[in-house]
Structure formats: C-alpha cells, structure tokens
Design a protein around this motif. Structure first.
Motif, PDB file in Angstrom:
ATOM      1  N   GLU A   7       0.843  -1.176   0.000  1.00  0.00           N
ATOM      2  CA  GLU A   7       0.000   0.000   0.000  1.00  0.00           C
ATOM      3  C   GLU A   7       0.886   1.236   0.000  1.00  0.00           C
ATOM      4  O   GLU A   7       1.818   1.349   0.794  1.00  0.00           O
ATOM      5  N   PHE A   8       0.589   2.149  -0.905  1.00  0.00           N
ATOM      6  CA  PHE A   8       1.389   3.363  -1.062  1.00  0.00           C
ATOM      7  C   PHE A   8       0.472   4.567  -1.109  1.00  0.00           C
ATOM      8  O   PHE A   8      -0.674   4.467  -1.536  1.00  0.00           O
ATOM      9  N   PRO A  41      -0.091  -3.031 -10.466  1.00  0.00           N
ATOM     10  CA  PRO A  41      -0.403  -1.794  -9.755  1.00  0.00           C
ATOM     11  C   PRO A  41      -1.899  -1.464  -9.879  1.00  0.00           C
ATOM     12  O   PRO A  41      -2.519  -1.720 -10.912  1.00  0.00           O
ATOM     13  N   PHE A  42      -2.461  -0.927  -8.821  1.00  0.00           N
ATOM     14  CA  PHE A  42      -3.862  -0.511  -8.811  1.00  0.00           C
ATOM     15  C   PHE A  42      -3.959   0.906  -8.273  1.00  0.00           C
ATOM     16  O   PHE A  42      -3.402   1.214  -7.219  1.00  0.00           O
ATOM     17  N   GLU A  49      -9.357   9.701  -3.369  1.00  0.00           N
ATOM     18  CA  GLU A  49      -8.671   8.584  -2.732  1.00  0.00           C
ATOM     19  C   GLU A  49      -7.179   8.658  -3.037  1.00  0.00           C
ATOM     20  O   GLU A  49      -6.794   8.860  -4.164  1.00  0.00           O
ATOM     21  N   GLU A  50      -6.364   8.491  -2.010  1.00  0.00           N
ATOM     22  CA  GLU A  50      -4.929   8.691  -2.161  1.00  0.00           C
ATOM     23  C   GLU A  50      -4.135   7.402  -2.270  1.00  0.00           C
ATOM     24  O   GLU A  50      -3.010   7.412  -2.734  1.00  0.00           O
ATOM     25  N   LYS A  51      -4.687   6.305  -1.826  1.00  0.00           N
ATOM     26  CA  LYS A  51      -3.910   5.075  -1.739  1.00  0.00           C
ATOM     27  C   LYS A  51      -3.808   4.365  -3.082  1.00  0.00           C
ATOM     28  O   LYS A  51      -4.758   4.284  -3.827  1.00  0.00           O
ATOM     29  N   THR A  54      -0.146  -2.243  -4.845  1.00  0.00           N
ATOM     30  CA  THR A  54       0.539  -3.134  -5.769  1.00  0.00           C
ATOM     31  C   THR A  54       0.381  -4.549  -5.237  1.00  0.00           C
ATOM     32  O   THR A  54       0.414  -4.776  -4.031  1.00  0.00           O
ATOM     33  N   VAL A  55       0.180  -5.463  -6.138  1.00  0.00           N
ATOM     34  CA  VAL A  55       0.092  -6.875  -5.782  1.00  0.00           C
ATOM     35  C   VAL A  55       1.223  -7.570  -6.515  1.00  0.00           C
ATOM     36  O   VAL A  55       1.307  -7.517  -7.744  1.00  0.00           O
TER      37      VAL A  55
END
Length: 66
Positions: A7-8, A41-42, A49-51, A54-55
């Motif tokens: 989570e970024f 990446p999502f 929404e800021e987040k 990545t999976v």
C-alpha cells in the motif's frame, strides 16, 4: 501461487512518476528474485482517494516471504 500486497500513498500529481519508478527501478530488482512472477499496480478511480496498491505474485510462499 502467493501474493503480497503493498500500500502506497503517492501524491496525486506524482502518479506517473510512481509508475515510472516501479517499472524502471523496482521491477528489475524483483525479476532477479527467485519465484517472482508479476507485479500489478492498482490506482483509485476517484481523485479524492490517495492510496495506491501493488500486488506482487510469487510461485511459493517462501519466495513471497523472502
């Protein structure tokens, strides 16, 4: 197959730079790791929404945990 979720919170105006860093700096490092398969990446559809997520996909649990 196993997944790790990252989570970024990149600044909205730096979304393109975030993608560039993942593609050019992070991905080459991950490709050298045993068992690495893919990174996905999502980004949120809503601007508020800021987040970003990545999976990363791995062949085995020990590979994902390493």
């Amino acid at each position: 197959m196993f997944a790790r979720i990252g989570e970024f919170i990149p600044k909205l105006e730096q979304k393109e730079e975030f993608v560039k860093v993942v593609r050019n700096e992070v991905l080459p490092i991950l490709k050298k790791q045993t068992g690495f398969l893919e990174i996905l990446p999502f980004f949120p559809e809503k601007i508020r929404e800021e987040k970003a997520l990545t999976v990363s996909l791995w062949a085995t649990r020990p590979d994902a945990e390493r």
